[in-house]
Design a protein around this motif. Structure first.
Motif, PDB file in Angstrom:
ATOM      1  N   THR B 143      18.158   8.586  11.258  1.00 51.77           N
ATOM      2  CA  THR B 143      18.908   8.754  12.400  1.00 51.77           C
ATOM      3  C   THR B 143      19.214  10.339  12.641  1.00 51.77           C
ATOM      4  OG1 THR B 143      20.011   6.601  12.650  1.00 51.77           O
ATOM      5  CG2 THR B 143      20.525   8.300  14.254  1.00 51.77           C
ATOM      6  N   PRO B 144      18.458  11.175  13.551  1.00 52.25           N
ATOM      7  CA  PRO B 144      18.788  12.397  13.691  1.00 52.25           C
ATOM      8  C   PRO B 144      20.108  12.957  13.848  1.00 52.25           C
ATOM      9  CG  PRO B 144      16.663  12.016  15.076  1.00 52.25           C
ATOM     10  CD  PRO B 144      17.449  10.685  14.533  1.00 52.25           C
ATOM     11  N   LEU B 145      20.318  14.137  13.689  1.00 57.80           N
ATOM     12  CA  LEU B 145      22.103  14.607  14.044  1.00 57.80           C
ATOM     13  C   LEU B 145      22.297  15.290  14.977  1.00 57.80           C
ATOM     14  CD1 LEU B 145      23.774  15.907  10.501  1.00 57.80           C
ATOM     15  CD2 LEU B 145      24.342  13.713  11.989  1.00 57.80           C
ATOM     16  N   ALA B 146      22.953  15.049  15.867  1.00 50.53           N
ATOM     17  CA  ALA B 146      23.091  15.948  16.984  1.00 50.53           C
ATOM     18  C   ALA B 146      24.029  17.150  16.558  1.00 50.53           C
ATOM     19  CB  ALA B 146      24.342  14.945  17.742  1.00 50.53           C
ATOM     20  N   VAL B 147      23.693  18.157  17.025  1.00 47.63           N
ATOM     21  CA  VAL B 147      23.970  19.437  16.580  1.00 47.63           C
ATOM     22  C   VAL B 147      25.638  19.832  16.823  1.00 47.63           C
ATOM     23  CG1 VAL B 147      21.615  20.264  16.382  1.00 47.63           C
ATOM     24  CG2 VAL B 147      22.946  21.054  18.244  1.00 47.63           C
ATOM     25  N   GLU B 148      25.796  19.237  18.161  1.00 50.30           N
ATOM     26  CA  GLU B 148      27.336  19.640  18.371  1.00 50.30           C
ATOM     27  C   GLU B 148      28.421  19.604  17.255  1.00 50.30           C
ATOM     28  OE1 GLU B 148      25.536  17.485  20.226  1.00 50.30           O
ATOM     29  OE2 GLU B 148      25.902  17.892  22.344  1.00 50.30           O
ATOM     30  N   HIS B 149      27.892  18.273  16.491  1.00 51.33           N
ATOM     31  CA  HIS B 149      28.676  17.922  15.438  1.00 51.33           C
ATOM     32  C   HIS B 149      28.722  19.138  14.330  1.00 51.33           C
ATOM     33  CE1 HIS B 149      29.886  15.363  12.186  1.00 51.33           C
ATOM     34  NE2 HIS B 149      28.797  15.526  11.636  1.00 51.33           N
TER      35      HIS B 149
END
Ligand SMILES: Nc1nc2c(ncn2[C@@H]2O[C@H](COP(=O)(O)OP(=O)(O)OP(=O)(O)O)[C@@H](O)[C@H]2O)c(=O)[nH]1
Ligand SMILES: [Mg+2]
Lengths: 176, 273
Positions: B143-149
């Motif tokens: 699952t790709p990671l959201a960059v805001e995180h």
């Protein structure tokens, strides 16, 4: 004779002098001097004081184009130039991300006085490493209603297009 | 054409924002001295990250972490070589050599660590190659990671004013939400102090006022707001000045309200040039 004024601003070396030269009907009154400060690392000649160009609209109306000086120590010129302006073009050297923060400061500076109609011109689009207008919008975090236009200050049609887009923004705020 | 620059001038978090909002696919290469790292994105989300000195296939990483035996690793590699267009990570899942959640957890932790270390770089060349894909054997997360995180965590590691001042020049500025902050907050886990600041954002209070109301230091509040700002959740704006003044002490004239007929004349003139 009525005169109206537009201001061309942007970080050092963005292409302000070039932009005005490309469209002005008179020889641009420019005060190029050997660059000092950090500027001399980038270029030999820089604009001190300002650039001045002119387009006659008719017998009774003339458009003046003022370019702000790029070097920081001439900031005081800006507010004098910005008095009573119709609109503002913010030029960005799209190949130099190191100038993006400075560009934001310039926009902030002008907007801190009042909401002036402005457009952002992503200049030097002919250069291979230029960031696209959409990338610039994100890099500068410009709101979606601000136009970011592709630009080549060396090309007359391109400069005309930027001015026409700015005039379109000005038109929306004008009165009958 | 690649986007190039230096993170001294255009920070990593700024770049992550651009990747996210620009929905970009490609690889961000970062380098300084003899260090090199590559972050791969798919439609604005992070899928993997590698460092030059630790560029190993996902199988080797998992063996090292005790999640896979060398025999299983060899089996997966063999199957992978006979298949086209799948990643080695996917093969591991297909062969049920590891569960999806477990694989995600292990890889995410590994990749996050690699990325967070990059936030401490004060300078370094970057180059973004659009469309570039990772090697199919790389530790690609299911699952790709959201960059805001990543941005929020990266900003938690900032401990100097310099970078923050660039975006928040004064504590007299007002914090307000951008259009749909609720939508954007989904990918982010906020810490308690961050929530305290978040809850105070009302489009009226300045950073100094938020600091006073939360009892936190101005630096702490600015650092947190800087994170929100960089993640694209909020905006900081100047308090509207009552009467704009020139430095010369004169009030600035209002923007001239021009007549449509005048604008039309200028437009026609420039069109005809
Ligand atoms: N390739 C390319 N070069 C450009 C373009 N516009 C400007 N330049 C070049 O960029 C350099 C800087 O242009 P100037 O017009 O001097 O920039 P400026 O903003 O007036 O610079 P300062 O007055 O020093 O702040 C010059 O060498 C121009 O020829 C463009 O659209 N394409
Ligand atoms: Mg100049």
């Amino acid at each position: 004779m009525q005169t109206v004024k537009m201001v061309i601003s942007g970080a050092v070396n963005a292409g302000k002098t070039e932009f005005i030269k490309t469209i002005s009907e008179i020889e641009v009154v420019s005060t190029e001097r050997p660059a000092t400060d950090d500027t001399r690392l980038i270029k030999k000649e820089t604009t001190v004081a300002m650039d001045f160009g002119r387009i006659a609209i008719g017998d009774d109306l003339v458009l003046h184009l003022f370019g702000t000086p790029g070097q920081k120590r001439f900031d005081f010129m800006w507010e004098i130039l910005s008095e009573g302006m119709l609109g503002l073009v913010i030029l960005v050297d799209s190949t130099r991300p190191e100038t993006f923060r400075e560009t934001n400061r310039i926009i902030d500076f002008f907007m801190s006085y009042r909401e002036t109609p402005y457009v952002v011109a992503a200049n030097k689009q002919d250069r291979p490493n230029a960031w696209s207008p959409e990338e610039l919008r994100l890099a500068l975090r410009l709101p979606s209603h601000i136009k970011v236009l592709p630009c080549m200050a060396t090309d007359r049609e391109s400069v005309k297009n930027v001015l026409l887009e700015l005039l379109d923004v000005i038109m929306q705020r004008s009165e009958d | 054409m690649p986007l190039v620059g230096n993170i001294r001038d255009f920070g990593l978090s700024d770049f992550l924002y651009l990747v996210d909002r620009g929905y970009k696919t490609g690889c961000l290469h970062l380098s300084r001295a003899d260090e090199m790292a590559s972050l791969y994105f798919d439609k604005g989300k992070l899928i993997t990250a590698t460092r030059k000195d630790d560029n190993v296939p996902v199988t080797e990483l998992l063996v090292r972490k005790g999640k896979l035996t060398p025999v299983q690793a060899a089996q997966a590699t063999q199957v992978h070589q006979s298949q086209n267009g799948v990643t080695l990570s996917q093969v591991l899942l297909n062969l049920e050599l590891i569960g999806r959640d477990e694989l995600q957890r292990v890889l995410q932790q590994h990749i996050e660590e690699a990325v967070y270390a990059l936030f401490s770089w004060n300078e370094g060349e970057f180059r973004f190659e659009q469309g570039q894909r990772p090697d199919p054997t790389a530790p690609i997360m299911p699952t790709p990671l959201a960059v805001e995180h990543l941005i929020m965590e990266g900003v938690r590691r900032i401990d100097e004013w310099g970078r923050i001042r660039d975006r928040i020049p004064s504590t007299d500025m007002v914090v307000k939400f951008i259009e749909q902050p609720v939508e954007r907050t989904k990918g982010i886990n906020l810490a308690a102090d961050e929530w305290r600041v978040f809850a105070r954002i009302n489009g009226k209070d300045t950073l100094a006022e938020i600091a006073r109301k939360t009892g936190m230091s101005e630096f702490e509040v600015c650092r947190i707001v800087y994170g929100f700002l960089t993640a694209g959740l909020v905006d900081v704006i100047r308090k509207p000045a009552p009467v704009p003044m020139l430095a010369t002490g004169r009030p600035l004239a209002e923007a001239p309200r021009v007549k449509k007929s005048l604008v039309t004349r200028i437009i026609n003139r420039i069109r005809g040039m």
